[in-house]
Motif scaffolding. Structure first.
Motif, PDB file in Angstrom:
ATOM      1  N   UNK A   1       0.840  -1.199   0.000  1.00 51.76           N
ATOM      2  CA  UNK A   1       0.000   0.000   0.000  1.00 51.76           C
ATOM      3  C   UNK A   1       0.876   1.251   0.000  1.00 51.76           C
ATOM      4  N   UNK A   2       0.560   2.194  -0.876  1.00 49.95           N
ATOM      5  CA  UNK A   2       1.278   3.458  -0.933  1.00 49.95           C
ATOM      6  C   UNK A   2       0.994   4.246   0.343  1.00 49.95           C
ATOM      7  N   UNK A   3       2.058   4.514   1.121  1.00 49.86           N
ATOM      8  CA  UNK A   3       1.919   5.153   2.421  1.00 49.86           C
ATOM      9  C   UNK A   3       1.969   6.684   2.347  1.00 49.86           C
ATOM     10  N   UNK A   4       1.984   7.235   1.132  1.00 45.11           N
ATOM     11  CA  UNK A   4       2.022   8.682   0.976  1.00 45.11           C
ATOM     12  C   UNK A   4       0.695   9.302   1.382  1.00 45.11           C
TER      13      UNK A   4
ATOM     14  N   UNK B   1       1.199  14.486  -0.919  1.00 45.90           N
ATOM     15  CA  UNK B   1       1.847  13.846  -2.063  1.00 45.90           C
ATOM     16  C   UNK B   1       3.231  13.292  -1.714  1.00 45.90           C
ATOM     17  N   UNK B   2       3.495  13.059  -0.431  1.00 47.40           N
ATOM     18  CA  UNK B   2       4.719  12.385  -0.022  1.00 47.40           C
ATOM     19  C   UNK B   2       4.455  11.720   1.323  1.00 47.40           C
ATOM     20  N   UNK B   3       5.302  10.757   1.654  1.00 45.31           N
ATOM     21  CA  UNK B   3       5.137  10.006   2.898  1.00 45.31           C
ATOM     22  C   UNK B   3       5.622  10.822   4.087  1.00 45.31           C
ATOM     23  N   UNK B   4       4.860  10.772   5.176  1.00 44.07           N
ATOM     24  CA  UNK B   4       5.227  11.500   6.389  1.00 44.07           C
ATOM     25  C   UNK B   4       6.137  10.614   7.236  1.00 44.07           C
ATOM     26  N   UNK B   5       7.272  10.208   6.644  1.00 43.68           N
ATOM     27  CA  UNK B   5       8.193   9.321   7.342  1.00 43.68           C
ATOM     28  C   UNK B   5       7.492   8.052   7.794  1.00 43.68           C
TER      29      UNK B   5
ATOM     30  N   UNK C   1      -6.440  -4.945  -3.403  1.00 44.08           N
ATOM     31  CA  UNK C   1      -7.218  -3.706  -3.486  1.00 44.08           C
ATOM     32  C   UNK C   1      -7.118  -3.016  -2.132  1.00 44.08           C
ATOM     33  N   UNK C   2      -6.897  -1.697  -2.147  1.00 43.48           N
ATOM     34  CA  UNK C   2      -6.808  -0.964  -0.880  1.00 43.48           C
ATOM     35  C   UNK C   2      -7.314   0.456  -1.063  1.00 43.48           C
ATOM     36  N   UNK C   3      -7.659   1.062   0.056  1.00 36.97           N
ATOM     37  CA  UNK C   3      -8.148   2.438   0.053  1.00 36.97           C
ATOM     38  C   UNK C   3      -7.418   3.237   1.118  1.00 36.97           C
ATOM     39  N   UNK C   4      -7.257   4.528   0.879  1.00 38.40           N
ATOM     40  CA  UNK C   4      -6.552   5.418   1.797  1.00 38.40           C
ATOM     41  C   UNK C   4      -7.424   6.623   2.120  1.00 38.40           C
ATOM     42  N   UNK C   5      -7.549   6.947   3.399  1.00 42.78           N
ATOM     43  CA  UNK C   5      -8.307   8.125   3.832  1.00 42.78           C
ATOM     44  C   UNK C   5      -7.405   8.988   4.702  1.00 42.78           C
ATOM     45  N   UNK C   6      -7.451  10.291   4.474  1.00 41.76           N
ATOM     46  CA  UNK C   6      -6.575  11.224   5.180  1.00 41.76           C
ATOM     47  C   UNK C   6      -7.379  12.389   5.740  1.00 41.76           C
ATOM     48  N   UNK C   7      -6.965  12.869   6.912  1.00 47.15           N
ATOM     49  CA  UNK C   7      -7.563  14.053   7.512  1.00 47.15           C
ATOM     50  C   UNK C   7      -6.427  14.906   8.069  1.00 47.15           C
ATOM     51  N   UNK C   8      -6.287  16.121   7.556  1.00 48.33           N
ATOM     52  CA  UNK C   8      -5.192  16.997   7.984  1.00 48.33           C
ATOM     53  C   UNK C   8      -5.377  17.506   9.399  1.00 48.33           C
ATOM     54  N   UNK C   9      -6.553  17.325   9.973  1.00 51.28           N
ATOM     55  CA  UNK C   9      -6.777  17.747  11.358  1.00 51.28           C
ATOM     56  C   UNK C   9      -6.644  19.245  11.533  1.00 51.28           C
ATOM     57  N   UNK C  10      -5.798  19.652  12.476  1.00 55.86           N
ATOM     58  CA  UNK C  10      -5.606  21.073  12.781  1.00 55.86           C
ATOM     59  C   UNK C  10      -4.266  21.588  12.257  1.00 55.86           C
ATOM     60  N   UNK C  11      -3.789  21.018  11.161  1.00 56.11           N
ATOM     61  CA  UNK C  11      -2.496  21.394  10.605  1.00 56.11           C
ATOM     62  C   UNK C  11      -2.563  22.761   9.932  1.00 56.11           C
ATOM     63  N   UNK C  12      -1.423  23.459   9.905  1.00 54.01           N
ATOM     64  CA  UNK C  12      -1.391  24.768   9.268  1.00 54.01           C
ATOM     65  C   UNK C  12       0.040  25.148   8.895  1.00 54.01           C
ATOM     66  N   UNK C  13       0.125  26.050   7.922  1.00 48.44           N
ATOM     67  CA  UNK C  13       1.373  26.675   7.502  1.00 48.44           C
ATOM     68  C   UNK C  13       1.609  27.875   8.413  1.00 48.44           C
TER      69      UNK C  13
END
Length: 446
Positions: free
Chosen positions: A182-185, A190-194, A420-432
């Motif tokens: 599974x792609x861990x990005x 668009x990149x893996x968080x280590x 077959x796999x699915x990926x779901x992401x939530x940025x939460x309270x992240x900010x620049x």
């Protein structure tokens, strides 16, 4: 009466047959020295049934299988031997010869199917379970830096970026990281968080890195290379294991802070057909404080005092400014009063950044073997991770309450797999932090 006696005899014989077991005993020794080999693995071929030799190299194995069947005897650093069991209470004496080369190691990343490393058409750097266990690095992910051609860039305490063959960036978008295929990005980044949301140290079976371009097999995202992490099998690696790492991180600005890393793994095969495993990891620490407030231009100013155009390195929001033309404002001839640049109020990194490093990872899998061996296996796997970290790119990002969930269904045989796999992401309270500070100034009317 005779019918009842016959029925009773039939039931007794049937029960005895169902409870019958095959017992095998024996010893395992070194072929060269004749010394006993403690901890050798004795396993029924194609099944998750086996035992280990004791300190004197002796073993005793009870199985429900009826002869004939085969046993596999293996130990790290020795060639695997196969012995046929033809009768009950059979005694087996096995001698193992040392492996003179590791070129027969099995890898899967080169062609997506198992093959020997010496037959691989590309260069592969591999970290096996033995190397992972013996690494002196805080985690297996940090230990990757010891591999040839691999560099690790540290964004923060928990955010590491893997780079190969000189592609040294803090966010390697063209380097693919796969966990059990599974792609861990993170889709949004668009990149893996280590390994912040990756795999538990206790569940890693092997790590394979292809330093070169691998886009032919894995797509354009693997242009700079690929890392393939494989987890342990619920059938072959049973039991309960845990680890606890504790320490302190010390910095003049942050002081001394505790670091804790806890991992637990549980796996059990209920039968030859069904097995399950679960892993849980928890990491908590304090990230490094960024406290360099020198002006980006003159390198000496530390505030707006004496420098109206002050723009500190670890100050955010003071990038925005304007040039005041005092001659235009006063209506005097050009050059009379002059002009100067004035920047807005800035905010220190330590006041704007959450320096708590945290990671929570949970994984579970259900494994089913319809034939009772490894010729065919159906796997349902769920991974969930959440955490806080700091990403240093062109700007400095506070990754807070970030979550990533992946679910996988795979049917795997000896020479094929369907996944077959699915990926779901939530940025939460992240900010620049840079743009967050600019918007704070705007909201305050500064």
């Amino acid at each position: 009466m005779i019918k009842k006696i016959l029925l009773l005899a039939f039931l007794v014989c049937g029960s005895a047959a169902m409870l019958a077991q095959t017992t095998i005993t024996g010893t395992v020794k070194d072929a060269k020295t004749g010394e006993a080999l403690p901890g050798a693995n004795i396993k029924v071929e194609r099944k998750a049934v086996g035992t280990n030799t004791d300190f004197d190299g002796n073993f005793s194995l009870n199985v429900a299988d009826t002869p004939p069947f085969s046993l596999q005897i293996s130990v790290l650093g020795y060639k695997t031997e196969k012995v046929e069991v033809t009768k009950n209470n059979q005694k087996i004496d096995v001698v193992l010869t040392e492996n003179e080369t590791f070129l027969d190691e099995i890898v899967v990343s080169a062609s997506r199917t198992p093959e020997r490393i010496m037959e691989s058409p590309v260069t592969i750097e591999r970290l096996d379970s033995r190397a992972i266990k013996n690494t002196t690095s805080p985690s297996f992910y940090d230990g990757l830096e010891n591999l040839k051609g691999v560099d690790i860039n540290s964004n923060s305490l928990t955010f590491k970026s893997v780079n190969t063959r000189g592609f040294a960036t803090f966010a390697n978008e063209r380097f693919m990281q796969l966990v059990d295929g599974m792609d861990n990005s993170a889709p949004g980044l668009n990149f893996a968080v280590g390994n912040l949301l990756g795999i538990s140290d206790l569940d890693v079976k092997s790590v394979e890195i292809l330093p070169g371009a691998s886009s032919a097999l894995y797509g354009a995202n693997a242009f700079n290379g690929i890392m393939f992490m494989r987890s342990k099998s619920a059938f072959d690696d049973q039991g309960v294991s845990f680890s606890l790492k504790r320490g302190i991180t010390s910095q003049k600005a942050a002081g001394d802070n505790e670091f804790n890393d806890f991992n637990i793994r549980m796996a059990y095969a209920f039968s030859d057909y069904f097995a399950a495993k679960a892993t849980l990891s928890y990491l908590k620490g304090t990230d490094w404080y960024a406290t360099d407030y020198r002006d980006e231009i003159d390198g000496t100013s530390m505030s707006h005092s004496g420098n109206t155009a002050y723009n500190g390195l670890n100050m955010y929001g003071d990038e925005v400014g304007t040039t005041l033309d005092f001659d235009a404002l006063a209506g005097t001839p050009a050059g009379t009063l002059g002009a100067t640049r004035v920047t807005r109020t800035g905010y220190r990194d330590i006041d704007f950044m959450n320096n708590e490093a945290k990671s929570v990872k949970f994984g579970a899998s259900l494994n089913y073997r319809p034939l009772g061996d490894d010729r065919l296996e159906i796997i349902w796997n769920t991974k969930f991770g959440s955490g806080n970290t700091i990403y240093q790119g062109q700007n400095r990002y506070n990754i807070k309450n970030f979550t990533l969930a992946q679910h996988r269904l795979e049917v795997r045989g000896k020479n094929f797999f369907v996944r077959a796999y699915t990926t779901a992401e939530d940025a939460g309270d992240s900010y620049d932090t840079r743009f967050a500070a600019i918007n704070v100034n705007r909201a305050c009317g500064i």
